[in-house]
Design an enzyme around this catalytic site. Structure first.
Site, PDB file in Angstrom:
ATOM      1  N   HIS A 114      -3.059  -5.511   1.693  1.00  7.02           N
ATOM      2  CA  HIS A 114      -2.327  -5.699   2.846  1.00  7.02           C
ATOM      3  C   HIS A 114      -2.433  -7.269   3.181  1.00  7.02           C
ATOM      4  O   HIS A 114      -3.012  -7.653   4.122  1.00  7.02           O
ATOM      5  CB  HIS A 114      -2.869  -4.797   3.874  1.00  7.02           C
ATOM      6  CG  HIS A 114      -2.912  -3.401   3.742  1.00  7.02           C
ATOM      7  ND1 HIS A 114      -1.904  -2.650   4.304  1.00  7.02           N
ATOM      8  CD2 HIS A 114      -3.543  -2.386   3.186  1.00  7.02           C
ATOM      9  CE1 HIS A 114      -2.129  -1.512   4.081  1.00  7.02           C
ATOM     10  NE2 HIS A 114      -3.045  -1.213   3.246  1.00  7.02           N
TER      11      HIS A 114
ATOM     12  N   GLU B 146      -0.415  -8.495   5.402  1.00  8.32           N
ATOM     13  CA  GLU B 146      -0.203  -8.396   6.691  1.00  8.32           C
ATOM     14  C   GLU B 146      -1.435  -8.442   7.609  1.00  8.32           C
ATOM     15  O   GLU B 146      -1.249  -8.835   8.789  1.00  8.32           O
ATOM     16  CB  GLU B 146       0.712  -7.454   7.073  1.00  8.32           C
ATOM     17  CG  GLU B 146       0.205  -5.898   7.098  1.00  8.32           C
ATOM     18  CD  GLU B 146       0.212  -5.366   5.835  1.00  8.32           C
ATOM     19  OE1 GLU B 146       0.414  -5.999   4.822  1.00  8.32           O
ATOM     20  OE2 GLU B 146      -0.193  -3.976   5.544  1.00  8.32           O
TER      21      GLU B 146
ATOM     22  N   CYS C 158       0.994  -1.177  -0.016  1.00  6.06           N
ATOM     23  CA  CYS C 158       0.054  -0.077   0.059  1.00  6.06           C
ATOM     24  C   CYS C 158       0.858   1.253  -0.042  1.00  6.06           C
ATOM     25  O   CYS C 158       1.566   1.547  -0.952  1.00  6.06           O
ATOM     26  CB  CYS C 158      -0.985   0.108   1.156  1.00  6.06           C
ATOM     27  SG  CYS C 158      -2.373   1.285   0.948  1.00  6.06           S
TER      28      CYS C 158
END
Lengths: 202, 334
Positions: A181, A183, A82
């Protein structure tokens, strides 16, 4: 390269801890990076999600931007999510006046291309070189890649809908970037690809 | 969720627990958005998208601003987001009267002025103000005790919105009730507009202490804890397992100096909101920059010392024992 690579996570702002959790779960040793000299001691670098204009401003103000550029230019593997994708782009659109990037990937990235937070979304995105189901990709005020140079491999695109075909994952040599994302979802496959890149296996 | 229905608690709690059950159901359905079997086109406003936005703001400072010019100063100083409002809390205290959502023109002006995310406040329980802010395209809504509450019993059903919400909490039960209602971020509820950080400190210690205590309980005791906390069992269990809230925990209320910001970080806040502290001080741009640096280097006293020099006057503080009970905001919210 040892079996346990040390991977820095640029800690100026954003979801640093989430990246560290995924990297540590993959057997890497993650460390937050706030000062230039810490870059000498890492085998790879993650530039996390966050607010790219803030991250860029703080990197310049705290004398990190030039060291980051130097290390990435000299081959430090890096992965940006991002805001991190924007930071790794050679050219950006819709940034703030004078917004600087680390650069390294020959691409033009449009900041906030998918809109404001109320337009943030999830979509299933297939990533070249990552086996299995498509990714549950979470896009948050996300950028997209407007265009890439000849040396850049496009790894993923939005599959359908009005944004179909928009480029959201790329790789150029030892640099990797996604608009979304991984994560945040607990799916470690892209981080595993990056750890393999750091180890020189991918 | 089923467990909560099997063990309906007595009296007044029944309704809130049942509401919470519905919320947990929403949480589950919102989390499973796209699978290989069911590849929907895309999904906005999912729990992951909302909580994910909150995660992106971590380690950054969110600053109250009342004009586009202040918003620019905040952005240039390195704020990660701005909170657009008509009056900072210190002025709301001074002026008295009913404090409401800001004028849409004013919010538009700030959205136009900056490219970082823009937040805005609604009154507790005022879901129509929230509908308006969502329609204006703000990136985050603060259901805030700083404004005059619009509902004395219920907060907004935040699952019903695409935009994420932050809510204040003085203790863990309050935090978990807000999460049960769909909040994507929790902040402390320090007395805004006083420049006095004592209440925020109390809330941070209280919330973090109660989280640590949950970690020591066994399965059976967690049911009792959920009842004591008046919070949804599933969220209580998740907090016990994670050792932290399932959403980011920030601090707000009374932060006026770089050292205040670092204190909140060391007490476990993942970042801070600064309200009146910046634009009620002598040199807002410099103070904003200093608070950003102290928030980042919160464990480095040398950096905090360096940035604390020559900041000019801090905002005038208010001692809380001089504050009339009706002027205390932390008690607003249920």
């Amino acid at each position: 390269m040892s079996a346990t690579p040390t991977i820095g996570v640029l800690a100026l702002q954003g979801d640093v801890a989430e990246h560290q959790r995924v990297l540590d779960g993959l057997g890497a040793r993650s460390v937050p990076v706030l000062r230039a000299e810490q870059l000498d001691r890492v085998d790879g670098l993650v530039v996390p999600g966050g607010e790219s204009t803030t991250m860029s401003k703080l990197a310049v103000r705290y004398d990190l931007m030039e060291p980051l550029r130097k290390h990435v230019r000299s081959g430090l593997p890096a992965y940006g999510t991002c805001a991190g994708m924007i930071m790794l782009a050679d050219r950006i659109l819709d940034g703030t006046a004078g917004q600087e990037t680390i650069g390294g990937i020959d691409m033009t990235v449009r900041r906030n291309a998918f809109g404001r937070q109320t337009e943030s979304f999830e979509a299933a995105v297939r990533i070249d070189g990552v086996a299995g189901d498509p990714f549950d990709a979470v896009f948050i005020r996300a950028p997209w890649v407007e265009s890439v140079g000849p040396g850049v491999a496009v790894l993923g695109q939005v599959p359908r809908g009005e944004r179909a075909g928009r480029i959201v994952a790329v790789r150029q040599g030892s640099l990797l970037a996604t608009s979304f994302h991984p994560e945040l979802t607990g799916d470690a496959r892209i981080h595993r690809l990056f750890v393999d890149m750091v180890k020189g296996h991918a | 969720m089923e467990r909560a229905q099997e063990r309906p608690p007595a009296g007044a709690m029944t309704r809130s627990i049942l509401r919470a059950s519905v919320s947990v159901q929403n949480l589950e359905s919102a989390t499973v958005a796209n699978t290989a079997e069911n590849p929907t086109e895309s999904t906005v406003g999912t729990t992951r998208v909302k909580r994910g936005m909150a995660e992106q703001l971590k380690n950054g400072v969110i600053m109250d601003v009342v004009t586009p010019e202040q918003a620019k100063i905040a952005e240039d100083a390195g704020a990660v987001a701005v909170m657009a409002l008509e009056r900072v809390p210190a002025d709301i205290r001074r002026d008295g009267g009913v404090a409401r959502m800001s004028d849409p023109d004013m919010i538009d002006g700030i959205i136009e002025a900056v490219s970082i995310p823009v937040m805005a406040k609604v009154r507790i329980g005022h879901f129509v103000e929230a509908q308006v802010l969502q329609a204006l395209g703000v990136d985050f809504i603060d259901e805030s005790e700083v404004l005059t509450p619009a509902d004395e019993a219920y907060h907004i059903d935040k699952w019903a919105f695409t935009v994420p919400f932050v809510c204040g909490a003085t203790n863990l039960g309050e935090a978990l009730r807000r999460i049960g209602e769909g909040a994507a971020m929790i902040r402390s509820k320090g007395e805004a507009g006083t420049g006095n950080v004592v209440e925020a400190t109390r809330h941070m210690r209280q919330i973090r202490g109660e989280i640590r205590r949950l970690g020591t309980l066994d399965e059976a005791e967690l049911f009792g804890a959920a009842k004591e906390l008046r919070a949804p069992y599933d969220v209580v269990k998740e907090v016990a397992r994670l050792g932290k809230l399932p959403v980011p925990l920030f601090s707000a209320g009374g932060v006026a100096t770089p050292a205040d910001a670092a204190l909140m970080r060391q007490l476990g806040a993942e970042s801070v909101f600064v309200g009146s502290g910046i634009f009620k001080s002598g040199d807002p741009a410099k103070r904003a920059d200093a608070i950003v640096q102290a928030t980042l280097h919160y464990n480095d006293p040398e950096v905090i010392a360096k940035v604390s020099r020559g900041l000019g006057e801090a905002m005038v503080g208010i001692n809380l024992d001089e504050l009339d009970e009706s002027q205390r905001y932390a008690g607003r919210g249920w």
